[in-house]
Design an enzyme around this catalytic site. Structure first.
Site, PDB file in Angstrom:
ATOM      1  N   ASN A 144       0.718   9.164   9.227  1.00 28.02           N
ATOM      2  CA  ASN A 144       1.297   7.829   8.988  1.00 28.02           C
ATOM      3  C   ASN A 144       2.562   7.868   8.122  1.00 28.02           C
ATOM      4  O   ASN A 144       3.408   6.980   8.215  1.00 28.02           O
ATOM      5  CB  ASN A 144       0.249   6.866   8.411  1.00 28.02           C
ATOM      6  CG  ASN A 144      -0.312   7.299   7.092  1.00 28.02           C
ATOM      7  OD1 ASN A 144      -0.186   8.459   6.705  1.00 28.02           O
ATOM      8  ND2 ASN A 144      -0.947   6.388   6.390  1.00 28.02           N
ATOM      9  N   LYS A 200      -0.160  22.110   6.378  1.00 25.11           N
ATOM     10  CA  LYS A 200      -0.704  21.879   7.735  1.00 25.11           C
ATOM     11  C   LYS A 200      -0.398  20.417   8.045  1.00 25.11           C
ATOM     12  O   LYS A 200      -1.091  19.507   7.594  1.00 25.11           O
ATOM     13  CB  LYS A 200      -2.215  22.157   7.729  1.00 25.11           C
ATOM     14  CG  LYS A 200      -3.025  21.516   8.854  1.00 25.11           C
ATOM     15  CD  LYS A 200      -2.651  22.043  10.224  1.00 25.11           C
ATOM     16  CE  LYS A 200      -3.387  21.242  11.307  1.00 25.11           C
ATOM     17  NZ  LYS A 200      -2.793  19.900  11.554  1.00 25.11           N
ATOM     18  N   GLU A 210      -6.696  12.114  -1.255  1.00 26.01           N
ATOM     19  CA  GLU A 210      -6.183  10.748  -1.172  1.00 26.01           C
ATOM     20  C   GLU A 210      -6.774  10.200   0.114  1.00 26.01           C
ATOM     21  O   GLU A 210      -6.327  10.530   1.202  1.00 26.01           O
ATOM     22  CB  GLU A 210      -4.647  10.823  -1.163  1.00 26.01           C
ATOM     23  CG  GLU A 210      -3.991   9.568  -1.615  1.00 26.01           C
ATOM     24  CD  GLU A 210      -3.510   8.773  -0.435  1.00 26.01           C
ATOM     25  OE1 GLU A 210      -4.333   7.954   0.067  1.00 26.01           O
ATOM     26  OE2 GLU A 210      -2.367   8.951  -0.009  1.00 26.01           O
ATOM     27  N   LEU A 211      -7.827   9.379  -0.031  1.00 27.50           N
ATOM     28  CA  LEU A 211      -8.670   9.042   1.123  1.00 27.50           C
ATOM     29  C   LEU A 211      -8.538   7.571   1.518  1.00 27.50           C
ATOM     30  O   LEU A 211      -7.573   6.909   1.188  1.00 27.50           O
ATOM     31  CB  LEU A 211     -10.118   9.449   0.803  1.00 27.50           C
ATOM     32  CG  LEU A 211     -10.275  10.925   0.350  1.00 27.50           C
ATOM     33  CD1 LEU A 211     -11.709  11.236  -0.030  1.00 27.50           C
ATOM     34  CD2 LEU A 211      -9.775  11.893   1.411  1.00 27.50           C
ATOM     35  N   CYS A 248      -2.941   3.557   3.965  1.00 30.58           N
ATOM     36  CA  CYS A 248      -4.256   3.395   3.331  1.00 30.58           C
ATOM     37  C   CYS A 248      -4.204   2.374   2.204  1.00 30.58           C
ATOM     38  O   CYS A 248      -5.254   1.991   1.685  1.00 30.58           O
ATOM     39  CB  CYS A 248      -4.834   4.725   2.903  1.00 30.58           C
ATOM     40  SG  CYS A 248      -3.692   5.695   2.003  1.00 30.58           S
ATOM     41  N   GLU A 283     -12.207   0.010   7.347  1.00 32.67           N
ATOM     42  CA  GLU A 283     -10.742  -0.031   7.336  1.00 32.67           C
ATOM     43  C   GLU A 283     -10.232  -0.118   8.780  1.00 32.67           C
ATOM     44  O   GLU A 283     -10.554   0.735   9.601  1.00 32.67           O
ATOM     45  CB  GLU A 283     -10.250   1.258   6.671  1.00 32.67           C
ATOM     46  CG  GLU A 283      -8.800   1.268   6.312  1.00 32.67           C
ATOM     47  CD  GLU A 283      -8.398   2.580   5.613  1.00 32.67           C
ATOM     48  OE1 GLU A 283      -9.052   3.614   5.811  1.00 32.67           O
ATOM     49  OE2 GLU A 283      -7.398   2.534   4.879  1.00 32.67           O
ATOM     50  N   GLU A 337      -1.437  11.540  -7.404  1.00 31.18           N
ATOM     51  CA  GLU A 337      -0.141  11.985  -6.897  1.00 31.18           C
ATOM     52  C   GLU A 337       0.940  11.102  -7.513  1.00 31.18           C
ATOM     53  O   GLU A 337       0.663   9.970  -7.912  1.00 31.18           O
ATOM     54  CB  GLU A 337      -0.111  11.880  -5.371  1.00 31.18           C
ATOM     55  CG  GLU A 337      -1.116  12.820  -4.717  1.00 31.18           C
ATOM     56  CD  GLU A 337      -0.969  12.920  -3.211  1.00 31.18           C
ATOM     57  OE1 GLU A 337      -0.384  12.014  -2.594  1.00 31.18           O
ATOM     58  OE2 GLU A 337      -1.441  13.923  -2.663  1.00 31.18           O
TER      59      GLU A 337
HETATM   60  C1  SIN Z   1      -0.734   6.325   2.491  1.00 31.42           C
HETATM   61  O1  SIN Z   1      -0.959   5.468   3.304  1.00 31.42           O
HETATM   62  O2  SIN Z   1      -1.443   7.333   2.424  1.00 31.42           O
HETATM   63  C2  SIN Z   1       0.409   6.260   1.500  1.00 31.42           C
HETATM   64  C3  SIN Z   1       1.001   4.933   1.356  1.00 31.42           C
HETATM   65  C4  SIN Z   1       2.079   4.874   0.292  1.00 31.42           C
HETATM   66  O3  SIN Z   1       2.507   5.899  -0.253  1.00 31.42           O
HETATM   67  O4  SIN Z   1       2.499   3.773  -0.004  1.00 31.42           O
END
Ligand code: SIN
Length: 484
Positions: free
Chosen positions: A157, A180, A256-257, A290, A387, A464
């Site tokens: 994404n 990867k 980061e899920l 996400c 989701e 992050e």
């Molecule tokens: C993501 O959807 O994993 C990241 C979204 C963002 O950095 O705003």
């Protein structure tokens, strides 16, 4: 398009291992989600090449970590400049393989590059500690050292920013990386690696292993003892599987899920601001982030006005091929994504939801889905707990503040939450009550390189972005100097 063409030799894009571009014996197609057209063939690598990449990263590590942070920063800065210079080519490539509108791709190039700039600077300020000693003949120090070889397993994404948000701090801290990239979007990753080479990144510091299926490469990256950290962005079920695989060699992990972001609108909210924030938060990247809102929770006094205004704005969004000027919503990544949105819509409508717009494929067909707003959402619907990852906005109604907080927290996820109100007491109460790693108050877009991107509960581990995102790629070493 020269950047894209330069990735291809004989029509196949090669992966980067130890400074050498490798094609292996097999390849897989990368398609444009807007048209289904095949864009390129990409090297389809497996276990053996993944091990070679780890070997190359391990070999490069001792020299790379020994460089002063300032020297590493010079190379990172050159990479950042080259990315800026190639913004247009990178954005076009991203739109071709991922589908997002060009304006969003340009935004992602700037966002992705910002992590490189930020961490190149930040690494120069990474410092240890001296501690007050417990004995007069001893001195106590705490050093920060790079963790070692890092595996970055990244999603489709954000084909660029999720790579740089992991790799820039890792490389800045003195680690080497094996990337990867997602099988749907490997071309942007390869273009980034090419620019890193041009910027003077030494061989083996960045390796990219492309593959049509993630399992074989993922297994090596999560079990090889030479990999000391795995940083993954993707779904919670896959994250749990990778965590279990990492346990065997006790790797450090960042995960980061998934999320189930609530967007709460209180009666006293500024309606126009709330609707603008809702559109930005819900429909960015066609709902495929996400941190995109998954559930709108709206207080009964403002409910009708909000759903009407939201539906009107959603209806007006321009759906189309991301390359077409003015497009605001591109295609979904594939047919499975379309199927999931349709499933959530059908389920909500069957359970009494009122469709205010959309609810079906867009007239362009294929993987374009019409922006959808459903009023009268209830907790029995799948959208309450799952989701959607698409352009569907279900709107729930609540009475009291406590109801909204309870509904918002009633999920195993804890990534992003948003709320709109003009009452400062409510701001503090609600912000403190929300069990989320990130909260937007009167704001629907919160991501930036300077702030932590962090999920709690089943939304993730580690952090992050920000200076904390650099610390995540380091280990502490305590040193006791005795006999003084
Ligand atoms: C993501 O959807 O994993 C990241 C979204 C963002 O950095 O705003």
């Amino acid at each position: 398009m020269r950047l894209f063409e330069s990735l291809l030799s004989d029509g196949t894009a090669a992966a980067l291992i130890g400074g050498r571009w490798q094609k292996g014996t097999n390849s897989f197609p990368v398609t444009n989600p807007a048209t289904g057209e095949i864009l390129a063939q990409v090297a389809d690598l497996g276990e053996q090449e993944a091990r070679e990449a780890v070997t190359a990263a391990q070999a490069a590590w001792s020299e790379w970590k020994a460089l002063p942070a300032k020297r590493r920063a010079v190379i990172l800065r050159a990479w950042f400049e080259l990315i800026h210079e190639h913004t247009e080519a990178l954005a076009e490539l991203m739109t071709l393989e991922q589908g997002k509108p060009l304006a969003e791709s340009r935004g992602e190039v700037a966002y992705g590059a910002s992590f490189i700039e930020f961490f190149a600077e930040e690494a120069k300020r990474m410092s240890g500690e001296t501690l007050p000693t417990h004995a007069s003949d001893k001195r106590l120090l705490v050093l920060r050292e790079p963790v070692g070889v890092v595996a970055a397993i990244t999603p489709w994404n954000f084909p660029m920013a999720m790579i740089t948000r992991k790799c820039a701090p890792a490389i800045a801290a003195g680690c080497t990386v094996v990337i990867k990239p997602a099988e749907a979007t490997p071309l942007t990753a390869l273009a980034l690696a090419k620019l890193a080479n041009e910027a003077g990144m030494p061989e083996g510091v960045i390796n990219v292993v492309t593959a049509s299926t993630p399992d074989a490469v993922g297994k090596v990256l999560t079990t090889d003892p030479r990999v000391r950290k795995v940083s993954f962005t993707g779904s919670t079920p896959v994250g749990k599987k990778l965590l279990a695989q990492c346990a065997g060699t006790v790797k450090k992990v960042s995960m980061e899920l998934g999320g189930n972001a609530p967007f709460i609108v209180f009666d006293d909210a500024d309606l126009d601001a709330a609707v603008a924030g809702a559109i930005a938060s819900k429909f960015r990247n066609a709902g495929q982030t996400c941190v995109c809102t998954n559930r709108f929770l709206v207080q009964e006094g403002i409910y009708d006005a909000f759903v009407e205004a939201l539906a009107e704005k959603a209806k007006a969004l321009l759906v189309g091929d991301g390359r077409k000027p003015g497009t605001q919503i591109g295609p979904l990544i594939n047919q499975a994504a379309v199927g999931k949105v349709q499933c959530h819509v059908d389920d909500a409508v069957a359970k009494g939801g009122r469709l205010l717009c959309g609810g079906h494929l867009h007239e362009l067909g294929h993987s374009f889905y019409a922006p959808t707003v459903i009023a009268g959402a209830t907790l029995e619907m799948r959208v309450a707990s799952e989701e959607t990852f698409g352009p569907l906005a279900p709107v729930f109604c609540f009475k009291e503040d406590e109801d909204a907080i309870a509904m918002a927290n009633d999920t195993p996820f804890g990534l992003a939450a948003y709320f709109y109100t003009q009452d400062y007491r409510r701001i503090w109460r609600v912000m403190e009550g929300l069990e989320y790693g990130m909260v937007g108050v009167n704001e629907g877009l919160i991501s930036t390189e300077v702030a932590p991107f962090v999920g709690i509960k089943e939304s993730g581990l580690g952090c992050e972005g920000s200076r904390h995102g650099l610390e995540d790629f380091t280990e502490l070493k305590y040193v006791c100097v005795g006999g003084l």
